[in-house]
Design a protein around this motif. Sequence first.
Motif, PDB file in Angstrom:
ATOM      1  N   HIS A 107     -21.787 -49.819 -24.242  1.00  0.00           N
ATOM      2  CA  HIS A 107     -22.457 -51.123 -24.163  1.00  0.00           C
ATOM      3  C   HIS A 107     -23.421 -51.286 -25.340  1.00  0.00           C
ATOM      4  CE1 HIS A 107     -20.792 -52.453 -20.407  1.00  0.00           C
ATOM      5  NE2 HIS A 107     -21.252 -51.411 -19.734  1.00  0.00           N
ATOM      6  N   ARG A 110     -21.408 -51.882 -28.555  1.00  0.00           N
ATOM      7  CA  ARG A 110     -20.887 -53.234 -28.705  1.00  0.00           C
ATOM      8  C   ARG A 110     -22.006 -54.217 -29.059  1.00  0.00           C
ATOM      9  NH1 ARG A 110     -17.125 -53.374 -30.852  1.00  0.00           N
ATOM     10  NH2 ARG A 110     -16.977 -55.601 -30.369  1.00  0.00           N
ATOM     11  N   SER A 111     -23.192 -54.012 -28.492  1.00  0.00           N
ATOM     12  CA  SER A 111     -24.320 -54.889 -28.835  1.00  0.00           C
ATOM     13  C   SER A 111     -24.681 -54.750 -30.305  1.00  0.00           C
ATOM     14  CB  SER A 111     -25.542 -54.541 -27.966  1.00  0.00           C
ATOM     15  OG  SER A 111     -25.298 -54.844 -26.619  1.00  0.00           O
ATOM     16  N   ARG A 112     -24.677 -53.531 -30.790  1.00  0.00           N
ATOM     17  CA  ARG A 112     -24.990 -53.302 -32.201  1.00  0.00           C
ATOM     18  C   ARG A 112     -23.898 -53.889 -33.102  1.00  0.00           C
ATOM     19  NH1 ARG A 112     -28.652 -49.643 -33.786  1.00  0.00           N
ATOM     20  NH2 ARG A 112     -27.332 -48.909 -35.498  1.00  0.00           N
ATOM     21  N   HIS A 114     -22.106 -56.517 -32.509  1.00  0.00           N
ATOM     22  CA  HIS A 114     -22.339 -57.966 -32.578  1.00  0.00           C
ATOM     23  C   HIS A 114     -23.485 -58.278 -33.528  1.00  0.00           C
ATOM     24  CE1 HIS A 114     -19.567 -59.594 -29.607  1.00  0.00           C
ATOM     25  NE2 HIS A 114     -19.854 -58.572 -28.808  1.00  0.00           N
ATOM     26  N   ARG A 122     -25.555 -64.061 -27.911  1.00  0.00           N
ATOM     27  CA  ARG A 122     -24.824 -63.880 -26.657  1.00  0.00           C
ATOM     28  C   ARG A 122     -25.701 -64.218 -25.460  1.00  0.00           C
ATOM     29  NH1 ARG A 122     -23.314 -58.288 -25.908  1.00  0.00           N
ATOM     30  NH2 ARG A 122     -25.233 -57.855 -27.035  1.00  0.00           N
ATOM     31  N   THR A 125     -29.570 -63.019 -24.114  1.00  0.00           N
ATOM     32  CA  THR A 125     -30.501 -62.651 -25.175  1.00  0.00           C
ATOM     33  C   THR A 125     -31.521 -63.769 -25.356  1.00  0.00           C
ATOM     34  OG1 THR A 125     -29.145 -63.648 -26.919  1.00  0.00           O
ATOM     35  CG2 THR A 125     -28.713 -61.335 -26.365  1.00  0.00           C
ATOM     36  N   ASP A 671     -32.438 -48.255 -25.165  1.00  0.00           N
ATOM     37  CA  ASP A 671     -31.677 -49.415 -25.634  1.00  0.00           C
ATOM     38  C   ASP A 671     -31.227 -50.287 -24.470  1.00  0.00           C
ATOM     39  OD1 ASP A 671     -31.504 -49.030 -28.586  1.00  0.00           O
ATOM     40  OD2 ASP A 671     -30.548 -47.167 -27.999  1.00  0.00           O
ATOM     41  N   ARG A 675     -32.533 -54.109 -23.303  1.00  0.00           N
ATOM     42  CA  ARG A 675     -31.570 -55.163 -22.989  1.00  0.00           C
ATOM     43  C   ARG A 675     -31.833 -55.766 -21.613  1.00  0.00           C
ATOM     44  NH1 ARG A 675     -28.561 -59.425 -23.558  1.00  0.00           N
ATOM     45  NH2 ARG A 675     -26.493 -59.363 -22.637  1.00  0.00           N
TER      46      ARG A 675
END
Length: 930
Positions: A107, A110-112, A114, A122, A125, A671, A675
């Motif tokens: 997870h 994938r955030s990094r 993006h 997204r 956020t 991290d 989030r």
Amino acid sequence: MNAQASVPVSVASPDATPSKDLPLRDDIRLLGRLLGDTIREQEGEAVFEIVERIRQTSIRFHRDEDKAARKELETTLNSLSRERSNQIIRAYSYFSHLANLAEDQHHIRRSRAHAMAASAPREGTMAYALKLAQEAGVNQAELQEFFASALVCPVLTAHPTEVRRKSTIDREMEVSQILALRDRQRLIPEEVSASEEALRRAILTLWQTSILRRTRLKVIDEVMNGLAYYDYTFFQELPRLYASLEDQLAAIDPVWSTLELPSFLRMGSWIGGDRDGNPFVTADALRQALLLQSRHALGFYLEEIHRLGSELSLDGRYVSVSEQVQALVDASPDHSPHRQDEPYRRAISGIYARLAATAMALGHGEVARHAVGDAPAYRNTEEIAGDLSILHSSLTSNGSAALARGRLRKLRRAVDVFGFHLASLDLRQNSDVHQRVVAELFEKANPGTNYGELSEEGRVALLVEELKTPRLLTSPYLDYSPETASELAIAREAAVAHQRYGQVAVPNYVISKASDPSDVLEVALLLKEAGLLRPHDGEMRVNIIPLFETIADLRDCGRVMEALFSLPDYMRLLRSRGQAQEVMLGYSDSNKDGGFLTSGWELYKAEIELIDVFKRHDVALRLFHGRGGSVGRGGGPSYQAILAQPGGAVQGAIRITEQGEVIAGKYSNPDLGRRNLEILAAATLEASLLHSGQPAPRAEYLRAMEELSDSAYKAYRGLVYETEGFERYFWESTVIGEIANLNIGSRPASRTNSRRIEDLRAIPWVFGWAQCRLMLPGWYGFGSAVNAWLETHPENGLALLQEMYREWPFFRALLSNMDMVLAKSNIAIASRYAKLVEDEALRDAIFPRLRREWEDSIRRLLSITGQEALLDSNQLLARSIRNRFPYLDPLNHLQIELLKRHRAGDADEQVVEGIHLSINGIAAGLRNSG
């Protein structure tokens, strides 16, 4: 309507692994290989081969309840020795834990990805929320007004479904950090080898560390466990989140570059203050909890100030400083010739000395690193915040703005967020206790009052009259019962905390089982006895928060608040709280009381009614959502849950409980913690500024939900509370008895010694059903409800439900959560747990009903959502669940065999340990089970 012969109950089979998810597959394979190597080395090849054989047989059994596989499984499991059983359970448990870490890392990955690709913002956020606000025409003044009054507060609780020890969580964090390092850096072969060796060491340490606690946690142990998440996440990530948000706002409008956001996102806690049903939460426990929290906060500040001093080595011959900084220098006890020309260091030495003196004054004891000299203690956080602001202003004004944006910026934010108290600690107690205590106080002061026998109107009149006078009911010359003495001591300890740490340390008092205005006024009276309510000044220093948690109480909450707001004396007190009233809604007990569908609907209706009542009386509404980890206790994605609230329910403020294993799942990884905090803030902003005026759902939607809820309620109550023998079925077909003996919390599983469902806490109720993979609290009654609806609306009934799913966020979120719960359930495994019920007639009377409702619920869910299989619309979650089934299912089978042995009289310690190990592993595999 009965379920048809063929019901598509499978979880969606994802397509071939997408390229973006290959790193997840590789991480799981790597961790699985290293765990397998560890098992071979530590336990031998034979154990590893058994692990594999059970896994493969379990996969066969999972498909269509394969009878041959079932017999083979039973034969294999029955042949295992006690020691071998525990080895197998530990193997599968650790794989589940390691797979969770790999998924969490993915997870983050994938955030990094993006972020590096500069993808569009997204959902969930702050960037996305601000973008929507811009598009909706929300201006800078409106945003500033929102942040000035907003409150977003996750509240950590000690509810006992976190079965892991801190020792194992720390090792798991080490694995996460190594995976992150491998993912974010290009490693040379030697570094790859070294990182793999480090993973081996961490996994070996895990294997050789006991998962289980040998003794039951005490309240202070729970406090210490909660404090660990500040080190993991909150100390670092909350200030970073604020800094990022300020920078995003400044990029949108330069005006923000000169403004600092108020600290609207803060932490709350129940750990050490929640004594509802927990006799171990006393005044002494509250005092210790507050002291430990304060010590943790100041310990962090002292370390950060020390590091700041080592960084700001600026020479006064090269930089100018403000007069205020020079005043700090002059007052500093630091006269070292080595720092003669280093004004910032000398000023910081003085700040450190004052903070060290503050720690001593608060009873923390000697600090680890002594100050350079004596200095007066800070009287409050405003004073130290002021000194840090002086450093900031001087740096900014004298060519060192970049330095002000580093450690100092984060420290200033931390001091503003955490103060000297760290987290706001709520008090909570049951209304029945308050009634008994108040009755005793009146009787002691004025014999013959007979408070307990008065009508509600009589109680309110007596309480209102007493609240008008500063005279106290209590006397130091009278003896009180232990219960009354304890409650008075708690309130007085809260008053001491206000003097020591500030009012924000203990700002709230939650009343469980609130059902009448007198329940609120009774607490007001107890606060008055402790000096926390001043009648002559019209001042109330603590928010009194009624908790409505049963179906009846939810239906009645509007009447209660209407009656309360109609009391001029209470409204006078409320003005001292900013004309704002907080109300807590209980998801867990309402579910246990009325079932999943009815609970969700009654909570939604209660919010609508509260919005109306509060608007009529011009009172600001703040909702406190008592959500658990599982869907049966209000769990599910926080972002969708907040946005699914009725328009006007989120008025810039929301508090949400974070409970049990969810705390570690959300906040042990920094991290992920960042989030999850951002999701709460972003959803609150969207719901407040963009959804507050949204129109009410269409009338036909409301009528449909009312009919569905009525049918679901009848089906649920008919099973749980009206079926003879169901209580026995529950206790024998689940591990509820064994859960009650597991050392996972300081609070008893039941409010009384009774085995009645009514007296059982909602947490073990849900946890027990999760362990046997039936997940009943997350779906039961839905199939019956939809069947009844379609029978009475044969022409367009299904079309309307499908439209509600597409158009109504509340209904969509409800079904989405049910989709996930049903995907994690397993009727084949549940059938094996049913065999634990000794009375065959009872088993045959109940389990077929459960199976039929399970099949109906799945079939109707799929027809409404348009899916061909469960989780068709969530391929990532479907893949996650399917990947873990082969390792999760064997734990259930082993647990069943051990339960059989234990209940047959095998009291061997290894059997009990094996059951508890399996509970741990299954909880890890399901992730949100309590």
